[in-house]
Design a protein around this motif. Structure first.
Motif, PDB file in Angstrom:
ATOM      1  N   ARG A  64      22.087  45.967  40.478  1.00 52.85           N
ATOM      2  CA  ARG A  64      23.043  46.880  41.108  1.00 52.85           C
ATOM      3  C   ARG A  64      24.443  46.324  40.981  1.00 52.85           C
ATOM      4  NH1 ARG A  64      21.250  47.150  46.398  1.00 52.85           N
ATOM      5  NH2 ARG A  64      19.238  47.470  45.398  1.00 52.85           N
ATOM      6  N   LEU A  66      25.573  44.514  38.610  1.00 50.06           N
ATOM      7  CA  LEU A  66      26.012  44.701  37.230  1.00 50.06           C
ATOM      8  C   LEU A  66      26.285  46.161  36.910  1.00 50.06           C
ATOM      9  CD1 LEU A  66      23.538  42.287  35.407  1.00 50.06           C
ATOM     10  CD2 LEU A  66      25.902  41.861  36.069  1.00 50.06           C
ATOM     11  N   MET A  68      24.024  48.424  36.661  1.00 48.37           N
ATOM     12  CA  MET A  68      22.962  48.970  35.812  1.00 48.37           C
ATOM     13  C   MET A  68      22.128  50.025  36.530  1.00 48.37           C
ATOM     14  SD  MET A  68      21.568  45.619  33.797  1.00 48.37           S
ATOM     15  CE  MET A  68      20.450  46.602  32.798  1.00 48.37           C
ATOM     16  N   GLN A  81      25.151  53.582  33.435  1.00 51.82           N
ATOM     17  CA  GLN A  81      25.840  52.791  32.419  1.00 51.82           C
ATOM     18  C   GLN A  81      26.588  51.669  33.103  1.00 51.82           C
ATOM     19  OE1 GLN A  81      28.292  54.971  29.730  1.00 51.82           O
ATOM     20  NE2 GLN A  81      26.704  56.467  29.306  1.00 51.82           N
ATOM     21  N   PRO A  82      26.228  50.436  32.785  1.00 52.70           N
ATOM     22  CA  PRO A  82      26.860  49.305  33.451  1.00 52.70           C
ATOM     23  C   PRO A  82      28.322  49.184  33.060  1.00 52.70           C
ATOM     24  CG  PRO A  82      25.543  48.567  31.606  1.00 52.70           C
ATOM     25  CD  PRO A  82      25.277  50.036  31.753  1.00 52.70           C
TER      26      PRO A  82
ATOM     27  N   VAL B  91      24.318  42.715  29.972  1.00 58.16           N
ATOM     28  CA  VAL B  91      24.749  44.098  30.080  1.00 58.16           C
ATOM     29  C   VAL B  91      25.043  44.726  28.724  1.00 58.16           C
ATOM     30  CG1 VAL B  91      26.936  45.222  30.638  1.00 58.16           C
ATOM     31  CG2 VAL B  91      25.570  44.193  32.443  1.00 58.16           C
ATOM     32  N   ILE B  96      22.086  51.336  26.305  1.00 56.41           N
ATOM     33  CA  ILE B  96      22.465  51.855  27.612  1.00 56.41           C
ATOM     34  C   ILE B  96      23.970  52.055  27.757  1.00 56.41           C
ATOM     35  CG2 ILE B  96      20.464  50.866  28.774  1.00 56.41           C
ATOM     36  CD1 ILE B  96      22.209  48.658  29.811  1.00 56.41           C
ATOM     37  N   LEU B  97      24.729  51.635  26.739  1.00 60.79           N
ATOM     38  CA  LEU B  97      26.176  51.803  26.824  1.00 60.79           C
ATOM     39  C   LEU B  97      26.588  53.166  26.272  1.00 60.79           C
ATOM     40  CD1 LEU B  97      27.396  48.257  25.750  1.00 60.79           C
ATOM     41  CD2 LEU B  97      27.214  49.217  28.047  1.00 60.79           C
TER      42      LEU B  97
END
Lengths: 233, 233
Positions: A64, A66, A68, A81-82, B91, B96-97
């Motif tokens: 959380r 980060l 993510m 999306q981090p 990350v 996920i980006l």
DNA sequence: TAATTTCTTTTGTACTACATAATAAAGGTG
DNA sequence: CACCTTTATTATGTAGTACAAAAGAAATTA
């Protein structure tokens, strides 16, 4: 006595929270979770992993942080999306970093400044240059330390902003405190704060009429005191 | 319907763990804790903050992940020098980006490559160049995709290593997967994988006999397909 | 049908208990 | 007296229970 840590692998000493964090990452990867997807609830994860919910929560707390995952009271958790620089920001404190790392970051910023030109010339607009010039005009009469640093930040920050790369801009702004710290340190050691022959104003002029290559040469000259120190060490 | 998130601040929705993490950071800063210093025990922190030990542990778990603290069974917790890239690594996953962030990182690596030259010329040794040449010789007969990528990594990785900047080396190696991902993506879109006229072998030759400026020109040419794509967009 | 109220569910927090490891203290032995 | 062994002591690590709170979902009523 020799330094054993060089030869012998450091004890992992993983806690359950560490393991669960890893396992969750693997799980997300393996299942090809994408942002927006919902995760199982905490208790299910705990049961599946055979650990207490407490441990799962410690791992989730990290994710959380980060950025993510995002959790809502009843809906459960969803992948997000981090923010790739958020965690970086938390850690980039000159006071707690070692001398080696500080030096590395100092050099990293020099590299960024030198590599900036091409991207800058792809994206720069006349409006940008005007704004940059305005910044330069502001700094004319300010030579005291705090003001100088402030304008340094404003000027170089604007350059990064002109690349249109938001991540890039944020990244350099996070590097800046470290850069300033190292510069201060070196000034105290060597006595005086030298400045390159090429000024901010010169750089703006190059941006108007010169090529990317000209700009880079100008920047090299602008940063020359730093490069000279590098060469000496 | 307008996008309200632009105008209205997003709800903080801070949990106690978030708050405690912040408070701990402030505490460490205010008290000027340095690496090696011991922290109060969990229960003391919990009592002082008026929260449960659970919450404190979630916050500490985050700091532990960032490498800011190290805890031993009885001795308590001590501050450590964080691994500034560790969290970054967690990350940096192309899957996920978002597309914007991926593009930003792609450009960031281009900037690094272009800015590399000066630092490289300060630090490079003959031994380095020999090793680099060995890498180039290896790649001669390999043109298939996986091998090509592997050598790309080996070659450029060696360049970063030659700067003697450990952080820099790690940083670029973390950026690489994203870079490759974006390149693959663009290749699929545009059809063919173009390569600049200057090869790795040419770059080695420049390293031997040319100036930092020559090297940068070579690198620009080597990366020219990428820059051309930038210009078009 | 639409609005309101009442479940129901899942996270957030607190508390207790005990295992574990590492240190400190105590005790015994030459 | 010094050195080794054994025995507390203590802080973290883990488990488990309990309950508050928020936010949907379902049920009820106008």
């Amino acid at each position: 006595m020799n330094d054993l840590t060089q030869d012998i692998a450091p004890i992992p000493a993983l806690t359950m929270a560490d393991v669960v964090e890893l396992r969750l990452r693997e799980y997300l990867k393996k299942k090809s979770f994408r942002p927006g997807d919902a995760l199982p609830k905490e208790q299910e994860l705990a049961d599946a992993l055979g650990v207490s919910r407490n441990v799962v929560r410690e791992a989730l707390s990290r994710l959380r942080m980060l950025g993510m995952i995002d959790t809502k009271k009843k809906r459960g958790m969803i992948l997000t999306q981090p923010d790739i620089l958020g965690s970086f920001e938390r850690v980039l404190d000159p006071l707690i970093l070692g001398q080696n790392t500080l030096q590395d970051i100092f050099e990293l910023r020099l590299v960024l400044e030198m590599g900036l030109a091409d991207l800058l010339y792809v994206r720069k607009t006349d409006k940008d240059i005007e704004e940059l010039e305005a910044i330069v005009n502001e700094e004319v009469h300010q030579i005291q330390k705090p003001f100088r640093v402030e304008h340094e930040i404003a000027f170089h920050g604007k350059l990064y902003q002109m690349t249109g790369n938001e991540t890039f801009l944020r990244f350099q702004s996070m590097l800046l405190p470290v850069f300033e710290y190292v510069v201060d340190f070196e000034i105290k050691a060597s006595g005086n704060a030298k400045v390159g022959k090429v000024t901010h104003r010169d750089l703006v002029q190059i941006l108007r009429t010169g090529s990317a290559e000209d700009f880079r040469q100008g920047m090299k000259e602008h940063l020359s005191p730093h490069f000279e120190r590098l060469a000496k060490s």
